[in-house]
Design a protein around this motif. Structure first.
Motif: not given
Ligand code: TRP
Length: 329
Positions: A214-219
């Motif tokens: 989720e963090v990678r996708e948000k970034v």
């Protein structure tokens, strides 16, 4: 420093949802740094949540538990620091009632956050509790005879009011409370994914409970410098949220990244991919601690019970002084 000599800090967060990176970098990490040198009470202020969400109270207790997990995962040490759920320590309410008697309504109507909340949340008929929000905050701090309060700049007017209330009490009933000083956090506040202030209501947060994917996708969806369309365009890192995160989480490579971005050698897509790696690596220890804590809810509840107990010892002392000063005991 001996326990007696340490200055008292009360600071707190109002949790209206899960904690995000803005909370972590703007407050939590600072508390972790301060906990060795101060007698620290880290509050989770659930009563303040009621000032705006009194209709829908079903999630507050779960948010409190999640906040406790995040406080611990960020590194607050329950042996040193009392983690305090506000509603578990009755003296917050007692002192709030007493302070409300000596606080002129005019002082409260002038508080900027009162006007902001009414406008932003379209509150036509504000409650007595919403107007009294800063009195409850003053009670939070003064009931520990707190001397120092680490807060963001937006909380300065509340602290100023706390000092005014303390002065008025001391003037009326005799010297009882110190005037708490604010300790402004000097490091930059992390922007949200879209460059605005990180806030649940803007939907631009990275939560501590997000998974690495989720963090990678948000970034990947983060805003960058709007003037840099192609890789070869010269970027303006100081206006770019991705760069702000880079500075916060990988300062050692920030200078070289800045140069490459400005020189048109580093494109935004590649930079965001780097940042995804940097962030997931930086957050891994916290995620691991979170998982262990979530697997052991009995431990977390125990920490909160112990925190409340320690808080009550302190606040009972204060209330004894307060009742006596007011000649009610
Ligand atoms: N008003 C603070 C905020 O919105 C939260 C808060 C409540 C607080 N009581 C406090 C902060 C006492 C510091 C001390 O962030």
């Amino acid at each position: 420093m001996s326990q007696q000599k340490k200055k008292v800090i009360f600071s707190a967060m109002q949790v209206t949802g899960r904690l995000h990176l803005g909370n972590l970098e703007g407050a939590l990490r600072n508390w972790v740094r301060l906990q060795d040198d101060y007698e620290l009470y880290a509050g989770i202020v659930d009563l303040h949540s009621l000032t705006t969400s009194y209709e829908d109270t079903g999630e507050i207790l779960e948010n409190v538990r999640q906040a406790a997990v995040d406080y611990l995962a960020a590194g607050l040490d329950p042996e040193q620091t009392a983690i305090v759920v506000q509603s578990w320590v009755p003296a917050h309410c007692e002192l709030h009632a007493l302070l409300s008697m000596i606080t002129p309504v005019g002082w409260l109507e002038r508080v900027p956050t009162y006007k902001e909340k009414r406008e932003q949340l379209h509150i036509a008929s504000p409650s007595y509790g919403l107007l009294g929000y800063p009195v409850l905050m003053a009670a939070d701090i003064l009931v520990y005879r707190g001397e120092v309060v680490p807060v963001g700049r937006d909380q300065e007017p509340h602290l100023e009011l706390t000092r005014e209330i303390a002065r008025r009490f001391n003037h009326l009933y005799g010297q009882t409370f110190p005037e708490p000083q604010s300790l402004l956090t000097e490091f930059a506040v992390l922007p949200g994914l879209d460059g605005r202030k990180m806030s649940k209501s803007y939907g631009n947060c990275i939560y501590l409970s997000d998974s690495p994917d989720e963090v990678r996708e948000k970034v990947r969806t983060m805003f960058t410098d709007p003037k840099k369309i192609r890789k070869a365009d010269p970027g303006h890192p100081d206006e770019c949220p991705v760069y702000a995160y880079h500075v916060a989480y990988a300062p050692e490579s920030a200078e070289e990244t800045k140069r490459a971005c400005e020189a048109g050698e580093l494109g935004c897509v590649a930079h965001k991919k780097d940042l995804g790696d940097i962030l997931t690596e930086a957050l891994t220890p916290l995620w691991e601690r979170r998982e262990a804590l979530i697997a052991d809810p009995g431990y977390v509840d125990g920490v909160l019970q112990k925190g409340a107990q320690r808080a009550c010892e302190k606040t009972d002392e204060t209330m004894e002084l307060v009742w006596r000063a007011m000649k009610l005991r």
